[in-house]
Design a protein around this motif. Structure first.
Motif, PDB file in Angstrom:
ATOM      1  N   GLU A  13       0.799  -1.228   0.000  1.00 52.15           N
ATOM      2  CA  GLU A  13       0.000   0.000   0.000  1.00 52.15           C
ATOM      3  C   GLU A  13       0.831   1.278   0.000  1.00 52.15           C
ATOM      4  OE1 GLU A  13      -3.246   0.227  -0.390  1.00 52.15           O
ATOM      5  OE2 GLU A  13      -3.562  -1.931  -0.376  1.00 52.15           O
ATOM      6  N   ASN A  14       2.106   1.193   0.410  1.00 56.48           N
ATOM      7  CA  ASN A  14       2.950   2.382   0.432  1.00 56.48           C
ATOM      8  C   ASN A  14       4.400   1.987   0.161  1.00 56.48           C
ATOM      9  OD1 ASN A  14       4.302   1.746   3.021  1.00 56.48           O
ATOM     10  ND2 ASN A  14       2.247   2.082   3.871  1.00 56.48           N
ATOM     11  N   THR A  15       5.208   2.978  -0.129  1.00 58.54           N
ATOM     12  CA  THR A  15       6.601   2.739  -0.496  1.00 58.54           C
ATOM     13  C   THR A  15       7.384   2.051   0.611  1.00 58.54           C
ATOM     14  OG1 THR A  15       6.584   4.651  -1.966  1.00 58.54           O
ATOM     15  CG2 THR A  15       8.726   3.896  -1.248  1.00 58.54           C
ATOM     16  N   GLU A  16       7.230   2.493   1.847  1.00 61.79           N
ATOM     17  CA  GLU A  16       8.019   1.946   2.955  1.00 61.79           C
ATOM     18  C   GLU A  16       7.765   0.445   3.153  1.00 61.79           C
ATOM     19  OE1 GLU A  16       6.101   4.702   3.136  1.00 61.79           O
ATOM     20  OE2 GLU A  16       7.680   6.231   3.214  1.00 61.79           O
TER      21      GLU A  16
ATOM     22  N   THR B 290       7.503   0.926  -9.405  1.00 66.38           N
ATOM     23  CA  THR B 290       6.211   1.566  -9.181  1.00 66.38           C
ATOM     24  C   THR B 290       5.651   2.090 -10.495  1.00 66.38           C
ATOM     25  OG1 THR B 290       6.807   2.157  -6.934  1.00 66.38           O
ATOM     26  CG2 THR B 290       5.049   3.448  -7.936  1.00 66.38           C
TER      27      THR B 290
ATOM     28  N   TYR C  97       2.432   0.670  -5.902  1.00 68.09           N
ATOM     29  CA  TYR C  97       3.780   0.612  -5.350  1.00 68.09           C
ATOM     30  C   TYR C  97       4.349  -0.784  -5.499  1.00 68.09           C
ATOM     31  CZ  TYR C  97       2.386   5.052  -3.365  1.00 68.09           C
ATOM     32  OH  TYR C  97       1.955   6.341  -3.215  1.00 68.09           O
TER      33      TYR C  97
ATOM     34  N   ASP D 123      -3.937   6.660  -9.332  1.00 66.67           N
ATOM     35  CA  ASP D 123      -3.228   6.256  -8.120  1.00 66.67           C
ATOM     36  C   ASP D 123      -1.965   5.474  -8.508  1.00 66.67           C
ATOM     37  OD1 ASP D 123      -2.712   6.025  -5.440  1.00 66.67           O
ATOM     38  OD2 ASP D 123      -4.254   4.519  -5.045  1.00 66.67           O
TER      39      ASP D 123
END
Length: 162
Positions: free
Chosen positions: A81-84, A122, A131, A128
């Motif tokens: 859901e996110n880069t990290e 990505t 990622y 949207d």
């Protein structure tokens, strides 16, 4: 290429890392992130030479065995859901190939030739981001082929012209 061993490798990564890993380039719907995806991008990269051919004996008769070393490449991408989170999970899978899975990989009859760098994969989808971070792993493997051969037990020579 031993596809059964590749599937066992993927199953073990899922078990050890704790995220689903699916086969890429299929029409099946993807699971909810986080998950991993693999693609066999190069199933057979020929090694040098033509392989070694050796003669053997067995109870069923003599046979020839051809042994050849080759490499193959599997590309891994991790989605979250996110880069990290994506980077963290990609790093865990990457480390699995560098150390944690080494013995299991050997048990499947493979050797790691190289593990590529983790790269940003990505993409922007409509409104949207998707990622994903990934890397490629190149494996070395051995292929063996066997064929029975016929031998002549006795030769009778007559009329040598003398």
């Amino acid at each position: 290429m031993n596809l059964v061993a590749v599937k066992e490798l993927i199953t073990q990564i899922k078990k050890d890392i704790g995220i689903p890993i699916i086969k890429g380039n299929t029409k099946a719907p993807a699971p909810k992130p986080p998950y991993g995806m693999y693609n066999i991008t190069s199933p057979y990269i020929k090694g040098k030479g033509r392989g070694a051919v050796t003669l053997h004996d067995s109870e069923s008769g003599p046979y020839e065995k051809r042994t050849e070393e080759y490499t193959f490449t599997i590309s891994f991408s991790i989605f979250a859901e996110n880069t990290e989170t994506t980077i963290g999970l990609a790093h865990k899978v990457h480390q699995w190939f560098l150390f944690l899975g080494e013995e299991f990989i050997r048990e499947q009859g493979f050797v790691i030739a190289s593990v590529g760098n983790i790269e940003n994969r990505t993409t922007f989808l409509v409104d949207d981001y998707e990622y994903r971070y990934g890397f490629d792993v190149q494996f070395r493997a051995v292929d063996e082929q066997i064929r029975q051969i016929e031998t002549i037990e006795k030769v009778e020579i007559t009329n040598l012209g003398g």
